[in-house]
Design a protein around this motif. Structure first.
Motif, short mmCIF file in Angstrom:
data_model
loop_
_atom_site.label_atom_id
_atom_site.label_comp_id
_atom_site.label_asym_id
_atom_site.label_seq_id
_atom_site.Cartn_x
_atom_site.Cartn_y
_atom_site.Cartn_z
N GLN A 1 57.89 -40.68 21.56
CA GLN A 1 57.71 -39.75 22.68
C GLN A 1 56.56 -40.24 23.56
O GLN A 1 55.45 -40.48 23.07
N PRO A 2 56.78 -40.40 24.86
CA PRO A 2 55.73 -40.93 25.75
C PRO A 2 54.44 -40.13 25.73
O PRO A 2 53.36 -40.72 25.90
N PHE A 3 54.49 -38.81 25.54
CA PHE A 3 53.25 -38.04 25.54
C PHE A 3 52.37 -38.41 24.35
O PHE A 3 51.16 -38.16 24.35
N LYS B 1 70.74 -35.57 29.99
CA LYS B 1 71.00 -35.23 31.40
C LYS B 1 70.57 -33.79 31.68
O LYS B 1 71.05 -32.85 31.05
N GLY B 2 69.63 -33.63 32.59
CA GLY B 2 69.18 -32.31 32.99
C GLY B 2 68.22 -31.63 32.04
O GLY B 2 67.88 -30.46 32.26
N ARG B 3 67.76 -32.31 31.02
CA ARG B 3 66.86 -31.70 30.04
C ARG B 3 65.41 -31.91 30.46
O ARG B 3 65.00 -33.03 30.79
N ALA B 4 64.61 -30.86 30.40
CA ALA B 4 63.19 -30.96 30.76
C ALA B 4 62.41 -31.72 29.70
O ALA B 4 61.46 -32.43 30.00
N GLU B 5 62.81 -31.56 28.43
CA GLU B 5 62.14 -32.25 27.32
C GLU B 5 63.18 -33.13 26.63
O GLU B 5 63.86 -32.69 25.70
N PRO B 6 63.32 -34.38 27.07
CA PRO B 6 64.36 -35.26 26.51
C PRO B 6 64.09 -35.61 25.05
O PRO B 6 62.93 -35.75 24.64
N ASP C 1 65.60 -20.47 14.02
CA ASP C 1 65.60 -20.06 15.43
C ASP C 1 64.19 -19.67 15.84
O ASP C 1 63.45 -19.04 15.07
N GLY C 2 63.80 -20.03 17.04
CA GLY C 2 62.47 -19.71 17.54
C GLY C 2 61.40 -20.70 17.16
O GLY C 2 60.25 -20.58 17.59
N TYR C 3 61.77 -21.69 16.36
CA TYR C 3 60.79 -22.70 15.94
C TYR C 3 60.54 -23.72 17.04
O TYR C 3 61.48 -24.18 17.70
N ASN C 4 59.28 -24.07 17.25
CA ASN C 4 58.90 -25.09 18.23
C ASN C 4 57.72 -25.87 17.67
O ASN C 4 56.65 -25.30 17.46
N PRO C 5 57.89 -27.16 17.42
CA PRO C 5 56.80 -27.95 16.83
C PRO C 5 55.68 -28.29 17.81
O PRO C 5 54.64 -28.82 17.39
N LEU C 6 55.87 -27.99 19.10
CA LEU C 6 54.93 -28.46 20.11
C LEU C 6 53.98 -27.37 20.62
O LEU C 6 53.34 -27.54 21.64
#
Length: 270
Positions: A29-31, A93-98, A156-161
């Protein structure tokens, strides 16, 4: 109702390969890679034969695989770099977080692959170099020492970031863990392989703590990981939020199963 006999598992799950991702994950991931003080940083992906249906949302690139099945049905012949980029474009395509390109590369490339990421190369979205090994003896050894234990899909609702502690020293260590992982596999060094996985998990916990600790997680991922790391040379999760647990061991691991590594046939890709 009389059951009908299905000839092969791929008639049910599809013929497209799966992939495992080992130490160094997130460096694609570039970040993350843009903060690496010692580029390139590396991670390891391993091509798998489709011999079992893996759980969705479990770090096995099943979402990317579904896109590939819709596009082609089976792995296209031709330049793997071109196939990877086509799949990357189709999924993101069209995804904000590829999603990272390691998913596509792991599905398309056979064997054991070290992906080297440098943010100065194409913004860090694709590796600046891929080092591949398709030695059948290495593949068979890896199959014998990797034990997979099902844990749980990401809820559901999980986000590692949610929390990012992007410390450059930890990012350097993360990228080095991928190099050490690849070297250990080629040397057929179970202790070294386990150590690289343990190091990767330390880096994940430091950089992105929600990878293993999050309010939505019903499983004690930290405790479970500690159990296996204390009893075997090393262990890590297949992805953020759990999925499967990889335990490295030259002896049986209760409740675990093995996978088949996909290697290229001599003279071409399998």
């Amino acid at each position: 109702m009389k059951s009908r006999r299905v000839a092969t598992i791929t008639a049910v799950i599809g013929r497209f390969p799966y992939r495992m991702a080992f130490a160094g994950g997130w460096i694609d991931q570039p970040f993350v890679s843009k903060l690496n003080p010692a580029p390139p940083g590396s991670m390891v992906v391993v091509g798998l034969e489709p011999t079992v249906r893996f759980m969705d949302r479990s770090g096995m690139a099943t979402g990317t695989r579904k896109v590939a099945l819709e596009l082609w049905g089976s792995l296209p012949k031709g330049n793997p770099t071109k196939v990877v980029r086509e799949l990357y474009e189709a999924e993101n395509k069209g995804r904000a977080e590829p999603s990272g390109s390691q998913d596509m590369i792991g599905l398309v490339y056979p064997g054991v692959n070290r992906l080297d990421y440098d943010a100065d190369f194409e913004g860090g979205f694709f590796p600046c170099h891929i080092e591949s090994n398709n030695d059948p003896a290495v593949a068979r050894w890896l199959e014998s020492v990797i034990h997979m234990i099902p844990v749980a899909p990401r809820p559901d609702g999980y986000n590692p970031l949610g929390v990012k502690n992007l410390d450059r020293k930890w990012i350097r260590r993360l990228g080095q863990s991928g190099k050490d992982c690849y070297d250990a596999i080629l040397a057929r060094d179970a202790k070294g392989l386990g150590a690289s996985m343990n190091e990767c998990m330390r880096c994940w916990a430091a950089i992105l703590p929600h990878v293993v600790r999050h309010r939505t997680l019903a499983v004690d991922l930290v405790g479970l990981l500690g159990y296996y790391q204390s009893r075997y040379p090393g262990a890590m999760y297949s992805g953020c939020g759990g999925g499967y647990l990889y335990a490295v061991s030259e002896k049986p691991v209760p409740g675990a199963f093995h996978v088949n590594v996909r290697v290229a046939r001599q003279g071409g890709r399998k």
